[in-house]
Scaffold this active site. Structure first.
Site, PDB file in Angstrom:
ATOM      1  N   SER A 290      45.102  40.896-116.365  1.00 26.79           N
ATOM      2  CA  SER A 290      44.272  39.717-116.599  1.00 26.79           C
ATOM      3  C   SER A 290      44.480  38.689-115.496  1.00 26.79           C
ATOM      4  CB  SER A 290      44.625  39.070-117.943  1.00 26.79           C
ATOM      5  OG  SER A 290      44.021  37.786-118.010  1.00 26.79           O
ATOM      6  N   HIS A 292      44.046  35.693-115.802  1.00 25.45           N
ATOM      7  CA  HIS A 292      44.642  34.475-116.366  1.00 25.45           C
ATOM      8  C   HIS A 292      46.137  34.387-116.086  1.00 25.45           C
ATOM      9  CE1 HIS A 292      41.331  32.443-118.402  1.00 25.45           C
ATOM     10  NE2 HIS A 292      40.827  33.655-118.644  1.00 25.45           N
ATOM     11  N   ASP A 299      38.951  29.096-118.148  1.00 25.54           N
ATOM     12  CA  ASP A 299      37.762  29.244-118.983  1.00 25.54           C
ATOM     13  C   ASP A 299      37.265  27.830-119.236  1.00 25.54           C
ATOM     14  OD1 ASP A 299      38.068  31.954-118.998  1.00 25.54           O
ATOM     15  OD2 ASP A 299      39.076  32.025-120.955  1.00 25.54           O
ATOM     16  N   GLU A 343      30.797  36.728-118.048  1.00 28.03           N
ATOM     17  CA  GLU A 343      31.606  35.665-118.657  1.00 28.03           C
ATOM     18  C   GLU A 343      31.225  34.361-117.961  1.00 28.03           C
ATOM     19  OE1 GLU A 343      35.810  36.232-118.928  1.00 28.03           O
ATOM     20  OE2 GLU A 343      35.643  38.180-119.915  1.00 28.03           O
ATOM     21  N   HIS A 346      34.171  31.780-117.144  1.00 25.16           N
ATOM     22  CA  HIS A 346      35.414  32.123-116.459  1.00 25.16           C
ATOM     23  C   HIS A 346      35.305  31.858-114.948  1.00 25.16           C
ATOM     24  CE1 HIS A 346      39.184  34.708-116.026  1.00 25.16           C
ATOM     25  NE2 HIS A 346      38.749  34.598-114.771  1.00 25.16           N
TER      26      HIS A 346
HETATM   27 ZN    ZN Z   1      38.757  33.917-118.791  1.00 27.89          ZN
END
Ligand code: ZN
Length: 375
Positions: A290, A292, A299, A343, A346
């Site tokens: 990920s 992140h 986000d 997304e 993101h």
């Molecule tokens: Zn994200």
């Protein structure tokens, strides 16, 4: 009598001295001449060893017509020098690699041309060229390695992919460099260098130990809840973007940012309970995969609408985020490349230089990375 003897003695001593003097003079002249000859070549950037080689192998006139040549310099100082390849060495671009001359010899032995060899060295490091030189002569060298960012080590994968799909060379090189010839989460690379332009995706994994070195708390009003953290450099860029948006009448907010390896594991578990395993495989990044975890992703939400894609902030971000070093990481049009469905919220910090290039040239981060950053 005594005087004559003395004189004779004196004259024979001076005679011997004269001889010694002449010998020394000859040696000195010889040395000066030799030094002068060597200096002709050292001035052309040949090392002392190579210059001596030139003098003693009767290459003086040859080198004087060529002048400075780094590959010849390396060849003359190398134990692997081969006389029959002298004129080939001359036309091969110099690369600072430890097996340089040895690899040239092997490649010439295999029948590669000087142009082929220049191309081979352009696309690989010492280890990769050494491995490549060991294999049988390949058939499609020029086809693949005319693409500037093609990698020597990927030759077999290029060949397999283009045979399988019939794609042209340029597409093939790009797809393979992005590891899209491999299944997600299999045979991945471990990301071991950390910077604002690092790439983490379904083919590039962070270790469970990785935590960004500049992790900071994100204060409100930038974050929607307390306890969010991110990389400091990304947060500073976000603050600038936040201020600019606010000035234009738009309200941005961070809903999620840094997630540790363990956090991501929990996210996966939660979604697995809710929607099942196949949902998680398709839509949620596995721990380590990920973005992140880099601390460079946000986000983003809008303070005016709960559905970000329908908000005016979404449009503002599309137009302006790149000016602050952010890119929309998973747009709809790159889903097949990124491995994630759209997304809209993101965003990823990559720095203004990269975000601007990507914005102007309309490309995914995977493509940018494959073309300019991957080694
Ligand atoms: Zn994200």
């Amino acid at each position: 009598m005594a005087t004559i003897k003395k004189l004779r003695l004196k004259s024979s001593v001076s005679h011997a001295l004269k001889k010694i003097f002449i010998i020394i003079l000859i040696l000195l002249i010889g040395y000066l001449f030799y030094s002068y000859q060597i200096s002709i070549f050292t001035k052309l950037d040949y090392t002392n060893q190579s210059s001596t080689f030139i003098l003693f192998n009767d290459l003086k006139d040859y080198i004087l017509t060529i002048g400075k040549n780094d590959t010849l310099n390396a060849a003359f100082s190398s134990e692997n020098y081969r006389e029959e390849y002298l004129e080939k060495y001359q036309d091969i671009k110099y690369f600072d690699q430890s097996n340089f001359i040895k690899n040239i010899n092997t490649l010439l032995d295999k029948g590669y041309s000087v142009n082929d060899i220049n191309m081979i060295f352009e696309h690989g490091n010492n280890e990769e060229v050494t491995d490549f030189a060991k294999r049988e002569k390949v058939k499609y060298l020029e086809e693949f390695y005319s693409v500037p960012y093609a990698k020597l080590k990927n030759y077999d994968r290029y060949l397999a992919y283009s045979n399988e799909t019939g794609e042209d060379e340029e597409t093939t090189v790009l797809i393979v460099n992005m590891d899209l010839d491999k299944e997600d989460y299999t045979d991945y690379k471990n990301v071991t260098e950390f910077s604002i332009d690092m790439l983490v995706n379904k083919h590039r994994k962070l270790s469970d130990k990785y935590v960004p070195s500049d992790l900071v708390d994100i204060p409100t009003p930038y974050a929607s809840t307390e306890g969010l953290q991110s990389s400091k450099i990304a947060l500073n860029a976000f603050k600038k973007m936040y201020d600019a948006a606010l000035k234009d009448g738009y309200g941005l907010v961070i809903n999620s940012a840094y997630r540790s390896y363990q956090d991501q594991q929990e996210v996966c578990d939660t979604y697995k309970d809710l929607y099942g395993e196949s949902y998680v495989t398709r839509y949620v990044a596995q721990p380590g995969f990920s973005e992140h975890q880099t601390g460079l992703s946000f986000d983003i939400g809008s303070t005016t609408s709960n559905i970000f894609i329908q908000s005016k902030e979404y449009d503002w971000m599309q137009e302006n985020a790149y000016k602050y070093g952010f890119i929309l990481r998973f747009p709809k049009k790159y889903a097949s490349v990124t491995g994630f469905r759209e997304e809209p919220w993101h965003y990823r910090y990559v720095g203004v230089k990269i975000s601007t290039y990507m914005h102007n040239n309309s490309m995914s981060f995977e493509e940018y990375y494959a073309m300019f950053l991957d080694d």
